[in-house]
Design a protein around this motif. Structure first.
Motif, PDB file in Angstrom:
ATOM      1  N   LYS A 171       0.842  -1.198   0.000  1.00 10.43           N
ATOM      2  CA  LYS A 171       0.000   0.000   0.000  1.00 10.43           C
ATOM      3  C   LYS A 171       0.876   1.245   0.000  1.00 10.43           C
ATOM      4  O   LYS A 171       2.033   1.205   0.426  1.00 10.43           O
ATOM      5  CB  LYS A 171      -0.930   0.017   1.224  1.00 10.43           C
ATOM      6  N   ARG A 172       0.326   2.327  -0.488  1.00 14.28           N
ATOM      7  CA  ARG A 172       0.978   3.632  -0.392  1.00 14.28           C
ATOM      8  C   ARG A 172      -0.102   4.683  -0.227  1.00 14.28           C
ATOM      9  O   ARG A 172      -1.197   4.586  -0.814  1.00 14.28           O
ATOM     10  CB  ARG A 172       1.849   3.922  -1.607  1.00 14.28           C
ATOM     11  N   PHE A 173       0.198   5.677   0.593  1.00  7.95           N
ATOM     12  CA  PHE A 173      -0.785   6.736   0.826  1.00  7.95           C
ATOM     13  C   PHE A 173      -1.095   7.436  -0.487  1.00  7.95           C
ATOM     14  O   PHE A 173      -0.196   7.760  -1.271  1.00  7.95           O
ATOM     15  CB  PHE A 173      -0.244   7.734   1.848  1.00  7.95           C
ATOM     16  N   ASP A 174      -2.387   7.698  -0.717  1.00  3.66           N
ATOM     17  CA  ASP A 174      -2.792   8.365  -1.958  1.00  3.66           C
ATOM     18  C   ASP A 174      -3.366   9.753  -1.696  1.00  3.66           C
ATOM     19  O   ASP A 174      -2.910  10.737  -2.268  1.00  3.66           O
ATOM     20  CB  ASP A 174      -3.817   7.496  -2.704  1.00  3.66           C
ATOM     21  N   HIS A 175      -4.375   9.851  -0.827  1.00  2.00           N
ATOM     22  CA  HIS A 175      -4.973  11.162  -0.573  1.00  2.00           C
ATOM     23  C   HIS A 175      -5.841  11.097   0.674  1.00  2.00           C
ATOM     24  O   HIS A 175      -6.067  10.019   1.242  1.00  2.00           O
ATOM     25  CB  HIS A 175      -5.807  11.616  -1.771  1.00  2.00           C
ATOM     26  N   LEU A 176      -6.322  12.254   1.096  1.00  5.85           N
ATOM     27  CA  LEU A 176      -7.306  12.349   2.168  1.00  5.85           C
ATOM     28  C   LEU A 176      -8.670  12.593   1.554  1.00  5.85           C
ATOM     29  O   LEU A 176      -8.803  13.380   0.610  1.00  5.85           O
ATOM     30  CB  LEU A 176      -6.954  13.487   3.124  1.00  5.85           C
ATOM     31  N   ALA A 177      -9.684  11.936   2.074  1.00  2.00           N
ATOM     32  CA  ALA A 177     -11.037  12.086   1.542  1.00  2.00           C
ATOM     33  C   ALA A 177     -12.008  12.419   2.670  1.00  2.00           C
ATOM     34  O   ALA A 177     -11.837  11.960   3.808  1.00  2.00           O
ATOM     35  CB  ALA A 177     -11.477  10.804   0.837  1.00  2.00           C
ATOM     36  N   GLU A 178     -13.034  13.212   2.350  1.00  2.00           N
ATOM     37  CA  GLU A 178     -14.037  13.573   3.358  1.00  2.00           C
ATOM     38  C   GLU A 178     -14.809  12.338   3.805  1.00  2.00           C
ATOM     39  O   GLU A 178     -15.136  11.465   3.004  1.00  2.00           O
ATOM     40  CB  GLU A 178     -15.008  14.612   2.801  1.00  2.00           C
ATOM     41  N   LEU A 179     -15.088  12.309   5.092  1.00  2.00           N
ATOM     42  CA  LEU A 179     -15.867  11.224   5.675  1.00  2.00           C
ATOM     43  C   LEU A 179     -17.029  11.862   6.426  1.00  2.00           C
ATOM     44  O   LEU A 179     -16.821  12.645   7.366  1.00  2.00           O
ATOM     45  CB  LEU A 179     -14.997  10.400   6.630  1.00  2.00           C
ATOM     46  N   THR A 180     -18.230  11.538   6.005  1.00  2.00           N
ATOM     47  CA  THR A 180     -19.405  12.184   6.589  1.00  2.00           C
ATOM     48  C   THR A 180     -20.440  11.138   6.996  1.00  2.00           C
ATOM     49  O   THR A 180     -20.274   9.945   6.756  1.00  2.00           O
ATOM     50  CB  THR A 180     -20.040  13.155   5.573  1.00  2.00           C
ATOM     51  N   GLY A 181     -21.523  11.611   7.594  1.00  2.00           N
ATOM     52  CA  GLY A 181     -22.650  10.750   7.912  1.00  2.00           C
ATOM     53  C   GLY A 181     -22.331   9.714   8.967  1.00  2.00           C
ATOM     54  O   GLY A 181     -21.522   9.914   9.875  1.00  2.00           O
ATOM     55  N   LYS A 182     -22.966   8.542   8.818  1.00  2.00           N
ATOM     56  CA  LYS A 182     -22.845   7.477   9.801  1.00  2.00           C
ATOM     57  C   LYS A 182     -21.406   6.987   9.938  1.00  2.00           C
ATOM     58  O   LYS A 182     -20.926   6.702  11.044  1.00  2.00           O
ATOM     59  CB  LYS A 182     -23.758   6.318   9.403  1.00  2.00           C
ATOM     60  N   ALA A 183     -20.691   6.897   8.774  1.00  2.00           N
ATOM     61  CA  ALA A 183     -19.303   6.427   8.817  1.00  2.00           C
ATOM     62  C   ALA A 183     -18.447   7.361   9.653  1.00  2.00           C
ATOM     63  O   ALA A 183     -17.585   6.918  10.419  1.00  2.00           O
ATOM     64  CB  ALA A 183     -18.746   6.312   7.400  1.00  2.00           C
ATOM     65  N   ALA A 184     -18.682   8.677   9.533  1.00  2.36           N
ATOM     66  CA  ALA A 184     -17.923   9.640  10.321  1.00  2.36           C
ATOM     67  C   ALA A 184     -18.273   9.512  11.798  1.00  2.36           C
ATOM     68  O   ALA A 184     -17.392   9.571  12.667  1.00  2.36           O
ATOM     69  CB  ALA A 184     -18.203  11.054   9.825  1.00  2.36           C
ATOM     70  N   ASP A 185     -19.558   9.339  12.092  1.00  4.24           N
ATOM     71  CA  ASP A 185     -19.975   9.175  13.494  1.00  4.24           C
ATOM     72  C   ASP A 185     -19.316   7.950  14.121  1.00  4.24           C
ATOM     73  O   ASP A 185     -18.863   7.985  15.268  1.00  4.24           O
ATOM     74  CB  ASP A 185     -21.502   9.043  13.578  1.00  4.24           C
ATOM     75  N   GLN A 186     -19.250   6.860  13.344  1.00 12.07           N
ATOM     76  CA  GLN A 186     -18.631   5.639  13.856  1.00 12.07           C
ATOM     77  C   GLN A 186     -17.129   5.831  14.081  1.00 12.07           C
ATOM     78  O   GLN A 186     -16.572   5.366  15.081  1.00 12.07           O
ATOM     79  CB  GLN A 186     -18.873   4.488  12.870  1.00 12.07           C
ATOM     80  N   ALA A 187     -16.489   6.549  13.163  1.00 14.98           N
ATOM     81  CA  ALA A 187     -15.054   6.805  13.311  1.00 14.98           C
ATOM     82  C   ALA A 187     -14.783   7.644  14.543  1.00 14.98           C
ATOM     83  O   ALA A 187     -13.849   7.386  15.307  1.00 14.98           O
ATOM     84  CB  ALA A 187     -14.518   7.497  12.061  1.00 14.98           C
ATOM     85  N   LEU A 188     -15.606   8.653  14.765  1.00 20.01           N
ATOM     86  CA  LEU A 188     -15.431   9.514  15.936  1.00 20.01           C
ATOM     87  C   LEU A 188     -15.701   8.744  17.221  1.00 20.01           C
ATOM     88  O   LEU A 188     -14.997   8.920  18.226  1.00 20.01           O
ATOM     89  CB  LEU A 188     -16.355  10.726  15.833  1.00 20.01           C
ATOM     90  N   ALA A 189     -16.700   7.867  17.170  1.00 26.45           N
ATOM     91  CA  ALA A 189     -17.013   7.069  18.361  1.00 26.45           C
ATOM     92  C   ALA A 189     -15.862   6.125  18.699  1.00 26.45           C
ATOM     93  O   ALA A 189     -15.501   5.960  19.872  1.00 26.45           O
ATOM     94  CB  ALA A 189     -18.306   6.279  18.130  1.00 26.45           C
TER      95      ALA A 189
END
Length: 687
Positions: free
Chosen positions: A662-680
């Motif tokens: 793998k190699r880092f490619d970019h940062l992407a916005e994360l919103t909605g339920k997926a973002a809530d789960q990541a924050l939790a």
């Protein structure tokens, strides 16, 4: 400088030899080593993996899992010749152990069985040997359990090998049981006897036709590289036995063919014929020096494994390529620094015993070579040697955050991890500054499990482990203007700083830009860098709890006090402004996206595609893996949060052979339920 000379009577090389035993997981490598040691008299009784009493698989971790998790060494004598055999792990997770060993051995015995599910794993092993131009023979094990003709088995195995698999022996069947074999080069038959030398018999009448057909097939393969033999076959002339053996020796040593022997390691069948072939046909240290490219007149040793023993400290297992190495010998590293040998040792399994100096061809342990790593070539004497077989461990595919269960063990943990990586360079441990975690990374689930067991059993460390935190970022989607004022009066000089900021988003990947439009000295020039410092500090943790990126901040206005203003006051003013302003800018979570390339057998590609899609991966396509028949490379973009334990699922879908980079490619916005789960998961909540 030591040298090795051929025996003029039979072309056999003299001097110690070193042979790696390699092959797919559970093919019987450790059992073969045990059978060789028993047959040659090095041990009195053949142990079993299930019984936990073999010379190989001697570590507690190997015993616990009934599998090889590191290379094991054993010496034996056979008909006056000295051999070191090295039993190498078969699991893809421990292949770096094998890579180190291959840097210094004369040849390899590849142990395989009649199981087409293991062909991709066999191909992994053979590719490593082919890349090093390593002479090799294949031992088709478990012939007593075979349920198909040997030639059918070879047809299944052949795609794994870049060179022809040339059958040297055919089994003699009786009521579906392999009771012995015919050696096609010797034109003799042998009847197996349980844990005893096979009985030589005349080729049975009912096997004559099979023997003639199989021998002709072998000769045809040899004739591909011998025009004289080809001409003899075309004219129906029987080639002399000496010619046949000469071709077998030359073509095997040159890596043009891979001869195939048959037997049962568990029952000790076919072992002595294999040993005799190794003795008369295998290469020695002179051939190995030439293959590695060691210059004439240079004395050197190749370090093939590193051990940290409980009482003797560090032990570097090394092959003496030329010269003599004894206690107190000075060895020279590539950078010219020196390492002094503190004791020379023989190693059998996990047991080391002191011995006299070692000469060319011998494989020994060298005590306390501080700083010397597996894969290094060391000069003997005053001059360094060229690096003949440097080790390049693969990138990790799975990681854990580790911490000592007791605070007092933190320093001890760091020391133990350093030793762990020295012993197996395919481990990696780092300190992640962003998350504050110590990361231990490796080649798979079992690889990391063995590491934890070793840290506990060998170093007495209790660990707390969990999945590594994902290094999320955050950014903003709106602009705002805000003013921060820091004012404090506490007797004597007070503190005063006043800064007006404009905050706006930048395109993805632009980072952080600071500027000012101050005129008229409303904020003195000497305080502007302090404002920038305050802004930068505030960006370390935004409203969502993560570093803020892709943002522009401009200092537009402010005021100061001739007595109470200071660098610290303006820095605090900037921090206060950012803390107030960032939540107004519609903060959004960013997750790291990596480009992932999965290598897998082609028949598994549809399953791999489904796995990637199920982990929020965006498939980019797939192509054939260059130089690998029957393999694909699947490319995709995947969130780091979903890469996590990806390797476990990939290996499950491919009989344990898939890998990825793998190699880092970019940062992407994360919103909605997926973002809530990541924050939790991170213990944070949306702003």
């Amino acid at each position: 400088m030591g040298d090795v000379h051929g025996d003029p009577a039979d072309g056999r090389v003299a001097g110690p030899r070193c042979i790696a035993i390699v092959g797919p997981f559970a093919s019987g490598k450790t059992t073969l080593l045990e059978a060789i040691l028993a047959r040659t008299g090095a041990i009195s009784r053949q142990g079993t993996v299930a019984g936990g009493n073999t010379v190989g698989d001697a570590s507690p971790e190997a015993r616990a899992h009934a599998m090889s998790v590191e290379a094991n060494f054993a010496d034996t004598d056979y008909l006056g010749d000295r051999y070191t055999f090295i039993d190498c792990p078969g699991s893809v997770e421990f292949l770096t152990e094998t890579d180190g060993v291959l840097g210094g051995v004369d040849m390899a015995i590849v142990v395989a069985e009649a199981d087409e599910k293991k062909v991709p794993a066999l191909q992994l092993i053979l590719k490593a040997l082919e890349a090093r131009r390593m002479p090799r023979v294949l031992f088709l094990n478990k012939i007593d359990k075979a349920d198909r003709r040997v030639r059918e088995v070879l047809e299944v195995l052949q795609p794994a090998s870049a060179v022809p698999l040339v059958l040297r022996q055919i089994p003699i069947w009786k009521q579906g049981i392999a009771m012995g074999f015919i050696d096609l080069a010797l034109e003799r038959a042998f009847v197996y006897r349980e844990h005893a030398e096979s009985l030589v018999i005349d080729i049975p009448d009912d096997e004559q036709a099979r023997e003639v057909e199989a021998r002709f097939s072998m000769l045809e393969r040899l004739a591909d590289h011998d025009d004289v033999l080809m001409e003899a076959l075309l004219e129906d002339m029987a080639p002399g036995r000496e010619r046949v053996f000469a071709d077998l020796v030359t073509e095997m040593r040159d890596g043009l063919i891979c001869p195939v022997f048959i037997g049962s390691a568990e029952h000790g069948n076919g072992i002595l014929r294999l040993m005799k072939a190794l003795r008369h046909e295998g290469p020695g240290i002179a051939s190995t020096r030439a293959r590695l490219g060691l210059a004439e007149g240079v004395d050197a040793v190749q370090v093939i494994k590193t051990l940290h023993t409980p009482h003797g400290g560090k032990l570097s297992l090394a092959r003496v390529l030329s010269g003599t190495v004894g206690d107190a010998t000075m060895l020279v590293r590539a950078d010219g620094s020196e390492a002094k040998v503190s004791g020379v040792f023989s190693l059998t399994g996990q047991q080391a015993s002191k011995r006299a100096a070692a000469t060319a061809g011998e494989t020994v342990g060298l005590g306390k070579l501080e700083g010397v790593a597996t894969g290094e070539t060391l000069g003997v004497g005053k001059a360094p040697a060229a690096q003949l077989a440097p080790l390049a461990p693969p990138e990790p595919v799975l990681g854990l955050a580790v911490a000592a269960a007791e605070r007092k063990d933190e320093v001890k943990l760091s020391s133990a991890l350093t030793k762990l990586v020295e012993e197996d360079p395919s481990y990696r441990f780092t300190h992640a500054q962003e998350t504050g975690e110590t990361l231990l990374e490796g080649q798979g689930e079992m690889h990391l499990r063995v590491a934890q067991e070793r840290l506990k059993g060998k170093y007495g460390l209790s660990l707390e482990v969990h999945a590594p935190a994902v290094p999320y970022r955050e950014t903003i989607r709106a602009a705002t203007s805000v003013r921060g004022r820091h004012k404090k009066q506490s007797g004597g000089h007070g503190q005063f700083g006043d800064a007006a900021l404009e905050i706006r988003p930048l395109p993805r990947g632009e980072g952080f830009v600071f500027s000012d439009t101050i005129t008229g000295g409303v904020v003195p020039k000497q305080y502007i860098p302090s404002v920038r410092d305050g802004v930068a500090e505030a960006l370390n943790q935004g409203p969502l709890g993560f570093p803020v990126v892709d943002i522009a901040v401009t200092l537009t206005d402010g005021s100061y006090h001739s007595v109470d203003s200071s660098d610290q006051a303006f820095k605090m003013a900037a921090i206060l402004a950012m803390r107030e302003g960032l939540p107004q800018c519609k903060p959004v979570l960013l997750e790291p996206i990596h480009e992932v390339t999965v290598a897998c057998p082609s028949e598994a590609t549809p399953r791999i595609n489904a796995i990637i899609s199920g982990r929020r991966g965006q498939l980019l396509g797939f192509d054939g893996r260059p130089g690998w028949d029957g393999w694909d490379e699947v490319r995709a973009l995947m969130p780091e949060a979903d890469i996590g334990d990806l390797i476990v699922e990939l290996r499950s879908a491919t009989a344990g052979v898939a890998s990825y980079t793998k190699r880092f490619d970019h940062l992407a916005e994360l919103t909605g339920k997926a973002a809530d789960q990541a924050l939790a998961r991170s213990g944070r909540q949306a702003a």
